[in-house]
Write an enzyme that holds these catalytic residues in place. Sequence first.
Site, PDB file in Angstrom:
ATOM      1  CG  ASP A 110      -1.905   1.125   1.265  1.00 49.70           C
ATOM      2  OD1 ASP A 110      -1.730   2.094   0.497  1.00 49.70           O
ATOM      3  OD2 ASP A 110      -2.861   1.039   2.046  1.00 49.70           O
ATOM      4  CD  GLU A 153       7.862  -6.007  -6.222  1.00 52.81           C
ATOM      5  OE1 GLU A 153       7.319  -6.719  -5.358  1.00 52.81           O
ATOM      6  OE2 GLU A 153       7.877  -6.295  -7.432  1.00 52.81           O
TER       7      GLU A 153
END
Length: 268
Positions: free
Chosen positions: A69, A140
């Site tokens: 998040d 990522e």
Amino acid sequence: MGNLNVAFHTIRFRTDAGIAYLQFDRPEANNTINDLLVAECRQALADHGEGIRVLVLEGLPEVFCFGADFQAIHGASSEPQLDNETQSADVLYDLWTDLATGPYVTIAHVRGKANAGGIGFVAACDIVLADERAVFSLSELLFGLFPACVLPFLIRRIGMQKAHYMTLMTAPIPVEEAHRWGLVDAYAADSADLLRRHLLRLRRLSKSGIRRYKQYRASIDAFLTASKMKAVAGNREVFSDPENLETIACFVETGQFPWERRHDASGG
């Protein structure tokens, strides 16, 4: 309908004759992972793990789980929070280890998108079922991060090179490819029926048999335990980097990806 526990805020959890259903339920946040979701998942397993034979993890129809998040990270990115980030990674790694080694069969039922930390939940499970629209990605590196805690579970499931490729490419992998790689065990247009047919078979297994087998499986595969310290340290490193935190903040505030910001700054 089974026994529904309504005390949770980020998940829905119910049990039905030895089968537990844990559904991620953060539609307002694209089913991303925050500390409360991890804590509630661990609480559900602590409270019910000894009484269930099969645990089914599910998300929402369009998104299984989309990873960390960023809103929460952006809101807690000051220096005093860095130790908390290490603790969060440690607890999340333990949750995935519980799924991989706990005394129950774990099934990830993936519909829609599974990304970043969502892949950690997928790779930690014993069986992965998906619908034909499911996609899998590790995003990522787009933000200067890398999937430190995900990788041990993903490598264990699909091997070093495929996990390496997913990390570097960051692109979504369609379900057909995920199936060829071994990330997905089976998929179908009607994944609910696919799940039902698997549960019909798994209901025949005894709790004691599952427990002994999972204990044996863990005893001959020490990779997850051996990798934990480096994984948590790697997670701390990337999430304490000021440049990465600035990149996350920019994405949260403007919706711009890092390369879009660089493009604007160069006037190109």
